[in-house]
Design an enzyme around this catalytic site. Structure first.
Site, PDB file in Angstrom:
ATOM      1  N   ASN A  87      -6.246   8.421   6.098  1.00 22.47           N
ATOM      2  CA  ASN A  87      -5.522   7.028   6.224  1.00 22.47           C
ATOM      3  C   ASN A  87      -4.238   7.299   6.657  1.00 22.47           C
ATOM      4  O   ASN A  87      -3.449   5.968   6.545  1.00 22.47           O
ATOM      5  CB  ASN A  87      -5.724   6.060   4.970  1.00 22.47           C
ATOM      6  N   ARG A 136       5.276   5.558  -2.038  1.00 21.92           N
ATOM      7  CA  ARG A 136       5.090   5.266  -3.361  1.00 21.92           C
ATOM      8  C   ARG A 136       6.145   4.550  -4.124  1.00 21.92           C
ATOM      9  O   ARG A 136       7.243   4.749  -3.751  1.00 21.92           O
ATOM     10  CB  ARG A 136       5.106   6.722  -4.201  1.00 21.92           C
ATOM     11  N   GLN A 148       0.543   0.379 -11.075  1.00 23.33           N
ATOM     12  CA  GLN A 148      -0.557  -0.227 -10.153  1.00 23.33           C
ATOM     13  C   GLN A 148      -1.473  -0.552 -11.163  1.00 23.33           C
ATOM     14  O   GLN A 148      -2.209   0.565 -11.608  1.00 23.33           O
ATOM     15  CB  GLN A 148      -0.727   0.225  -8.856  1.00 23.33           C
ATOM     16  N   HIS A 195      -1.261  -2.789  -2.670  1.00 24.72           N
ATOM     17  CA  HIS A 195      -1.443  -1.521  -1.981  1.00 24.72           C
ATOM     18  C   HIS A 195      -2.666  -1.444  -1.019  1.00 24.72           C
ATOM     19  O   HIS A 195      -3.872  -1.480  -1.596  1.00 24.72           O
ATOM     20  CB  HIS A 195      -1.536  -0.396  -3.209  1.00 24.72           C
TER      21      HIS A 195
HETATM   22  P1  NDP Z   1       1.945  14.725   4.851  1.00 24.85           P
HETATM   23  O1  NDP Z   1       1.650  15.824   3.879  1.00 24.85           O
HETATM   24  O2  NDP Z   1       1.403  14.782   6.282  1.00 24.85           O
HETATM   25  O3  NDP Z   1       3.540  14.413   4.869  1.00 24.85           O
HETATM   26  C1  NDP Z   1       4.369  14.468   3.836  1.00 24.85           C
HETATM   27  C2  NDP Z   1       5.763  15.014   4.397  1.00 24.85           C
HETATM   28  O4  NDP Z   1       6.781  14.479   3.335  1.00 24.85           O
HETATM   29  C3  NDP Z   1       5.753  16.463   4.621  1.00 24.85           C
HETATM   30  O5  NDP Z   1       6.450  16.486   6.052  1.00 24.85           O
HETATM   31  C4  NDP Z   1       6.855  16.844   3.699  1.00 24.85           C
HETATM   32  O6  NDP Z   1       7.637  17.864   4.344  1.00 24.85           O
HETATM   33  C5  NDP Z   1       7.862  15.744   3.301  1.00 24.85           C
HETATM   34  N1  NDP Z   1       8.433  15.720   2.154  1.00 24.85           N
HETATM   35  C6  NDP Z   1       7.929  16.390   0.809  1.00 24.85           C
HETATM   36  N2  NDP Z   1       9.052  16.173   0.047  1.00 24.85           N
HETATM   37  C7  NDP Z   1       9.975  15.731   0.873  1.00 24.85           C
HETATM   38  C8  NDP Z   1      11.436  15.632   0.446  1.00 24.85           C
HETATM   39  N3  NDP Z   1      11.854  15.847  -0.862  1.00 24.85           N
HETATM   40  N4  NDP Z   1      12.268  15.254   1.582  1.00 24.85           N
HETATM   41  C9  NDP Z   1      11.693  15.020   2.587  1.00 24.85           C
HETATM   42  N5  NDP Z   1      10.609  15.011   2.815  1.00 24.85           N
HETATM   43  C10 NDP Z   1       9.786  15.291   2.052  1.00 24.85           C
HETATM   44  O7  NDP Z   1       1.521  13.281   4.098  1.00 24.85           O
HETATM   45  P2  NDP Z   1       1.237  11.774   4.858  1.00 24.85           P
HETATM   46  O8  NDP Z   1       2.390  11.569   6.049  1.00 24.85           O
HETATM   47  O9  NDP Z   1      -0.123  11.782   5.417  1.00 24.85           O
HETATM   48  O10 NDP Z   1       1.478  11.110   3.431  1.00 24.85           O
HETATM   49  C11 NDP Z   1       2.724  11.038   2.978  1.00 24.85           C
HETATM   50  C12 NDP Z   1       2.748  10.051   1.543  1.00 24.85           C
HETATM   51  O11 NDP Z   1       2.410   8.888   1.849  1.00 24.85           O
HETATM   52  C13 NDP Z   1       1.472  10.413   0.909  1.00 24.85           C
HETATM   53  O12 NDP Z   1       1.932  11.664  -0.266  1.00 24.85           O
HETATM   54  C14 NDP Z   1       1.401   9.324  -0.173  1.00 24.85           C
HETATM   55  O13 NDP Z   1       2.299   9.289  -1.259  1.00 24.85           O
HETATM   56  C15 NDP Z   1       1.747   8.092   0.820  1.00 24.85           C
HETATM   57  N6  NDP Z   1       0.364   7.583   1.376  1.00 24.85           N
HETATM   58  C16 NDP Z   1       0.685   6.045   1.134  1.00 24.85           C
HETATM   59  C17 NDP Z   1      -0.768   5.613   1.442  1.00 24.85           C
HETATM   60  C18 NDP Z   1      -0.834   4.139   1.274  1.00 24.85           C
HETATM   61  O14 NDP Z   1      -2.024   3.584   1.313  1.00 24.85           O
HETATM   62  N7  NDP Z   1       0.202   3.287   1.154  1.00 24.85           N
HETATM   63  C19 NDP Z   1      -1.888   6.073   2.018  1.00 24.85           C
HETATM   64  C20 NDP Z   1      -1.741   7.615   2.440  1.00 24.85           C
HETATM   65  C21 NDP Z   1      -0.688   8.240   1.951  1.00 24.85           C
HETATM   66  P3  NDP Z   1       7.351  19.322   4.175  1.00 24.85           P
HETATM   67  O15 NDP Z   1       5.832  19.641   4.777  1.00 24.85           O
HETATM   68  O16 NDP Z   1       8.212  19.664   5.286  1.00 24.85           O
HETATM   69  O17 NDP Z   1       7.574  19.851   3.213  1.00 24.85           O
END
Ligand code: NDP
Length: 407
Positions: A155, A293, A322, A341
């Site tokens: 998603n 989140r 939630q 959400h």
């Molecule tokens: P990804 O794993 O593709 O991307 C997450 C990114 O966050 C990675 O590039 C990671 O960096 C980066 N990251 C982690 N920690 C940090 C930090 N401390 N500072 C900066 N960047 C950081 O996940 P998605 O993009 O698919 O999803 C991201 C988040 O969105 C999920 O974890 C979830 O919490 C939320 N989400 C919400 C949804 C909703 O319905 N509202 C649905 C789906 C997701 P690196 O890999 O370089 O460490």
């Protein structure tokens, strides 16, 4: 390490959100949904051997059963589906005790705390039907050797669409204008006194993973200046294609952006990242869109910043806890564009994550490997996507307050 025994017949506990208040739809707005071939990075969509549901129908609520009923029943397993997930002695807590697998969605999370995990001696795997496994105590999962998996990418693009919608609606002040129409009004000056064009603004994402990068791609045609901060830098070709400015710190990014979108996971490093101090470093009148989140933002700092005018608007679909309590300050703070959400549980997204859960279960029952990108915790360690995107520890503290929500 003592290997947990894997019985032939397993008990699967599935916590899903409530059915519609009226009845399950007999007819949907659309007759079908587009069939996607691949994700942008060539990763294949969930590919279970079979599905027993119609894509585009409600699957994430109790009667939808994630489309798993027939499959599990035919294989002799027990499926328990409930939405009673909060408070001491709730059905989910009782059923967890002898469950082998627990499935929960981030939209309506079953907070799997250390205490609950301790009570579940048969538990082998926790599946997140969606993305984001912060509702589980990941440290406890590691300690108790409970594997954690999610349906990576299912998603991400749904959320990116929601982010773009929220950026436009906040900056253009859609909510206010829509309200005026609903109230029978036509005062144009009232309708536009907070309304701007996005064109030319500086838009930045905290994290450029699947969602963050897709938001950048989707915002490019709006002719904005684009910025990102991430722990890992994007390939130079991507930076050039999107004309991105990379920032070495989140402070640097927020100090220049008119719009900040938060797209990192919630883990100990990002918990309450947007507090008074960081918001204090933002431009006056900036906007925040947070679909990552709720707990990445300080619950009290956001209304304070909206009331003082430090922030012009805040939108998102994620809250902590939630369901959010009925008197949660984010329901009534000024200039907000909150939704429940929902961004990652459109009917389109549900079809993908339901298929992903089925694929995971098929692998699990056949003792065949689950795709590496789906792994968060495996054999007591962060693994796969978990090793890449999360840090050790837990962010479930305070989740018991979800019991305060009154239907
Ligand atoms: P990804 O794993 O593709 O991307 C997450 C990114 O966050 C990675 O590039 C990671 O960096 C980066 N990251 C982690 N920690 C940090 C930090 N401390 N500072 C900066 N960047 C950081 O996940 P998605 O993009 O698919 O999803 C991201 C988040 O969105 C999920 O974890 C979830 O919490 C939320 N989400 C919400 C949804 C909703 O319905 N509202 C649905 C789906 C997701 P690196 O890999 O370089 O460490």
């Amino acid at each position: 390490m003592i290997k947990k025994s894997y019985p032939e017949i397993m008990k699967i506990l599935c916590i899903l959100y409530d059915d519609p208040k009226t009845v399950m739809p007999k007819r949907y707005a659309l007759d079908d949904i587009p069939k996607l071939e691949k994700y942008p990075d060539e990763m294949t969509l969930p590919s279970p051997k079979e599905i027993d549901f119609t894509p585009g129908e409600l699957l994430g609520c109790v009667s939808g059963e994630l489309g798993l009923h027939k499959f599990l029943e035919e294989n002799g397993h027990t499926l328990i589906v409930t939405s009673d997930k909060d408070g001491k002695g709730c059905q989910a807590e009782k059923e967890l005790i002898d469950s082998d697998v627990v499935i929960s969605q981030p939209f309506f999370p079953f907070y799997l705390t250390r205490e609950r995990m301790k009570s579940a001696s048969n538990l082998k795997m926790a599946i997140t039907a969606g993305i984001g496994s912060d509702h589980l105590d990941l440290q406890a999962a590691m300690d108790h050797k409970v594997d954690v998996v999610e349906v990576t990418y299912c998603n991400s693009r749904s959320v990116a669409e929601h982010v773009v919608m929220m950026i436009l609606s906040l900056v253009r002040d859609y909510h206010n204008q829509h309200r005026i129409v609903n109230e029978g009004g036509w005062n144009i000056a009232d309708a536009i006194q907070r309304s701007y064009d996005v064109e030319g603004m500086h838009v930045g994402t905290v994290a450029a993973g699947r969602i963050g990068l897709d938001v950048l791609h989707k915002m490019k045609p709006f002719d904005v200046h684009m910025h990102y901060f991430d722990r890992h830098r994007l390939p130079e070709s991507v930076e050039q294609e999107l004309n991105l400015t990379h920032h070495e710190s989140v402070e640097s990014l927020v100090s220049v952006c008119d719009v900040v979108t938060i797209n990192c996971p919630l883990h100990p490093e990002t918990e309450h990242l947007f507090n008074d101090e960081l918001i204090g470093k933002m431009k006056r009148g900036a906007y925040i869109v947070n679909t990552a989140r709720g707990k990445i933002c300080d619950r009290d700092a956001i209304p304070r910043a909206l009331e003082s005018g430090k922030l012009s608007g805040y939108a998102g679909d994620v809250w902590f806890q939630q369901p959010a309590s009925n008197d949660h300050a984010w329901r009534t703070m000024p200039n907000h564009g909150m939704t429940p959400h929902t961004s990652g549980t459109s009917l389109s997204a549900q079809a993908r994550y339901a298929a992903g859960v089925r694929e995971i279960l098929e692998c699990f029952f056949n003792d065949s490997p689950i795709r590496d990108p789906y792994l968060i915790v495996k054999d007591g360690e962060l693994a796969g996507m978990g090793a890449h995107s999360y840090s050790k520890g837990t962010t479930t503290g305070g989740s018991e307050e979800a019991a305060n929500f009154q239907k």
